[in-house]
Design a protein around this motif. Structure first.
Motif, mmCIF file in Angstrom:
data_model
loop_
_atom_site.group_PDB
_atom_site.id
_atom_site.type_symbol
_atom_site.label_atom_id
_atom_site.label_comp_id
_atom_site.label_asym_id
_atom_site.label_seq_id
_atom_site.Cartn_x
_atom_site.Cartn_y
_atom_site.Cartn_z
ATOM 1 N N ASN A 1 -7.402 5.704 12.407
ATOM 2 C CA ASN A 1 -7.328 5.481 10.609
ATOM 3 C C ASN A 1 -7.210 7.469 10.681
ATOM 4 O OD1 ASN A 1 -9.009 5.013 8.489
ATOM 5 N ND2 ASN A 1 -10.028 3.982 10.154
ATOM 6 N N ALA A 2 -7.511 8.163 9.579
ATOM 7 C CA ALA A 2 -6.864 9.609 9.524
ATOM 8 C C ALA A 2 -8.036 10.392 8.158
ATOM 9 C CB ALA A 2 -5.718 10.330 9.221
ATOM 10 N N PHE B 1 -2.558 8.849 14.216
ATOM 11 C CA PHE B 1 -2.636 8.125 13.101
ATOM 12 C C PHE B 1 -1.475 9.771 12.561
ATOM 13 C CE2 PHE B 1 -3.420 5.533 10.669
ATOM 14 C CZ PHE B 1 -3.518 4.883 11.118
ATOM 15 N N VAL C 1 1.057 11.920 6.590
ATOM 16 C CA VAL C 1 -0.415 12.103 7.448
ATOM 17 C C VAL C 1 -1.265 12.972 6.781
ATOM 18 C CG1 VAL C 1 -2.418 10.659 8.343
ATOM 19 C CG2 VAL C 1 0.008 9.374 7.899
ATOM 20 N N HIS D 1 -1.538 14.339 3.053
ATOM 21 C CA HIS D 1 -2.411 13.599 2.520
ATOM 22 C C HIS D 1 -3.290 14.089 2.885
ATOM 23 C CE1 HIS D 1 -4.002 9.100 0.793
ATOM 24 N NE2 HIS D 1 -4.703 9.602 1.914
ATOM 25 N N GLU D 2 -4.241 14.167 3.852
ATOM 26 C CA GLU D 2 -5.423 14.607 3.965
ATOM 27 C C GLU D 2 -5.662 15.723 3.786
ATOM 28 O OE1 GLU D 2 -5.402 10.717 5.931
ATOM 29 O OE2 GLU D 2 -6.879 12.346 4.207
ATOM 30 N N HIS E 1 -6.573 16.182 0.007
ATOM 31 C CA HIS E 1 -7.883 15.672 -0.698
ATOM 32 C C HIS E 1 -9.111 16.866 -0.641
ATOM 33 C CE1 HIS E 1 -7.750 11.456 -0.540
ATOM 34 N NE2 HIS E 1 -7.699 11.136 0.883
ATOM 35 N N TYR F 1 -14.678 9.410 -5.744
ATOM 36 C CA TYR F 1 -14.167 8.925 -4.751
ATOM 37 C C TYR F 1 -14.605 7.115 -4.553
ATOM 38 C CZ TYR F 1 -10.665 7.733 -0.474
ATOM 39 O OH TYR F 1 -10.587 7.498 0.357
ATOM 40 N N GLU G 1 -7.192 9.138 -4.686
ATOM 41 C CA GLU G 1 -5.997 8.866 -3.325
ATOM 42 C C GLU G 1 -4.374 8.801 -3.597
ATOM 43 O OE1 GLU G 1 -7.183 8.531 -0.218
ATOM 44 O OE2 GLU G 1 -5.823 7.828 -0.440
ATOM 45 N N ILE H 1 5.232 5.621 2.185
ATOM 46 C CA ILE H 1 3.129 6.377 2.749
ATOM 47 C C ILE H 1 2.888 5.697 4.329
ATOM 48 C CG2 ILE H 1 0.823 7.036 2.761
ATOM 49 C CD1 ILE H 1 2.424 8.499 0.792
ATOM 50 N N LEU I 1 2.250 2.358 4.562
ATOM 51 C CA LEU I 1 1.061 1.538 4.563
ATOM 52 C C LEU I 1 0.374 1.316 2.598
ATOM 53 C CD1 LEU I 1 -1.511 4.608 6.226
ATOM 54 C CD2 LEU I 1 -1.319 2.173 6.640
ATOM 55 N N ARG I 2 1.634 2.245 2.545
ATOM 56 C CA ARG I 2 2.061 1.827 0.775
ATOM 57 C C ARG I 2 3.522 2.884 0.842
ATOM 58 N NH1 ARG I 2 -2.662 4.620 2.021
ATOM 59 N NH2 ARG I 2 -2.393 6.108 1.391
ATOM 60 N N HIS J 1 -7.905 2.254 -2.564
ATOM 61 C CA HIS J 1 -6.362 3.217 -1.510
ATOM 62 C C HIS J 1 -5.328 1.759 -2.072
ATOM 63 C CE1 HIS J 1 -8.636 4.937 1.363
ATOM 64 N NE2 HIS J 1 -7.758 5.707 1.977
#
Ligand SMILES: Cc1cccc(C(=O)O)c1OC(=O)C1CC1
Ligand SMILES: [Zn+2]
Length: 313
Positions: free
Chosen positions: A106-107, A127, A133, A136-137, A140, A151, A160, A178, A191-192, A228
């Motif tokens: 996870n992240a 990660f 990644v 992405h974080e 957020h 969310y 997301e 991703i 992942l995507r 997601h």
């Protein structure tokens, strides 16, 4: 004794050589950058789940070097591209923790900091190893300090998707994948995928693949209502706006990444609200493109066509 800025060198998880500003504080070199905003700091959670505050000499720790330099790169992207000073536009101190928990796949962004797991070493690498990644974080955080999209369900899928879109604007690759660097083994190579969401196997959906059209959206409670999963629908639209293509018979003439990032940033910071859904995303992107390029611009046309192509009207 006075702390002074030094230029340090280190290697990332994949021995990718990095150069970065570091700080010499009380006899210890640390991943502490005081040159950007209110600072960028990276800590070693030592596989605990509490966020330790120790700054230790971590230039030999690939995860720490990656998390730190990727936070710097993402900070620089937002400042240069949008004149935004960190996640809150007020220099918010960017704190990252690596080696969080044990073999954590996870992240996360918890409203205060970024956290990265080491991955299980079977299906996933560390990660912290992907620039996308970290971007992405961190995004957020940008979303939280702007539209603050709730969310869950469609607003969560947009939350997301904003993180995936800007992850790919910071860490550009031709297929808009991703987390491709995280995959050690398993059915999916990322992942995507933003260019072709349906290439990704996802057993949570009816079709077994990630959705690339609103009619294929996941309707259920898993994944906070598919945040997601359904993000792929908006991701596909963003990809089409940038790179163009024909999708379910609808042709989009792409306008490039630079216009696309400007459209989404303006939509995110000026028009989306915490309860925006996909249809409101379409309107927000059209309005943003109109503001930036004019009502009869090719950019507005691309936005309209892209959302029609993914079934969002
Ligand atoms: C791996 C992972 C699991 C759960 C949540 C997130 C999350 O941050 O939403 C997450 O991180 C990502 O999706 C980043 C892009 C690779
Ligand atoms: Zn996310």
């Amino acid at each position: 004794n006075a702390s002074d800025e030094v230029i340090a060198f280190g290697n990332g998880v994949f021995n990718d050589k990095q150069m970065f500003e570091a700080q010499f504080i009380d006899g210890v070199y640390g991943l502490n950058d005081t040159t950007r905003g209110k600072g960028i700091v990276t800590n070693d959670a030592k596989n605990a789940n509490k966020m330790v505050t120790s700054i230790s000499k971590m230039f030999t720790d690939g995860a720490a070097v990656n998390a730190h330099t990727f936070a710097q790169k993402t900070y620089d992207y937002y400042l240069k591209t949008f004149d935004r000073n960190s996640v809150d536009d007020k220099g918010f101190k960017l704190v990252s923790a690596v080696h969080v928990n044990n073999n954590w796949n996870n992240a996360s962004w918890n409203g205060r900091q970024m956290s990265y797991g080491d991955g299980d070493g079977v299906n996933y690498y560390n990660f912290a190893s992907g620039l996308d990644v970290a971007a992405h974080e961190l995004t957020h955080g940008v979303t939280e300090h702007s539209a603050n999209l709730i969310y869950s369900y469609e607003s969560g899928a947009l939350n997301e998707s904003m993180s995936d879109i800007f992850a790919k604007m910071v860490d550009r690759d031709p297929e808009w994948l991703i987390g491709e660097k995280l995959i050690k083994s398993g059915p999916n190579r990322a992942l995507r995928s933003m260019s072709n969401p349906a290439e990704i196997i996802d057993t949570r959906t009816e079709s077994g693949y990630s959705p690339d059209h609103w009619s294929k959206r996941y309707i259920g409670t898993l994944d906070s209502g598919g945040v997601h999963i359904n993000s792929s629908i908006n991701n596909k639209a963003a990809y089409l706006i940038s790179d163009g293509g024909t999708h379910y018979g609808v042709t989009v003439t792409g306008v490039g990444r630079d216009a696309t990032e400007q459209i989404y940033y303006r939509a995110l910071t000026k028009y989306l609200t915490k309860s925006s859904n996909f249809s409101m995303m379409r309107s927000a992107a059209i309005q943003a493109a109109t503001d930036l390029y004019g009502a009869s611009s090719k950019e507005v046309k691309a936005v309209q066509q892209a959302y029609t192509a993914v079934g969002v009207l």
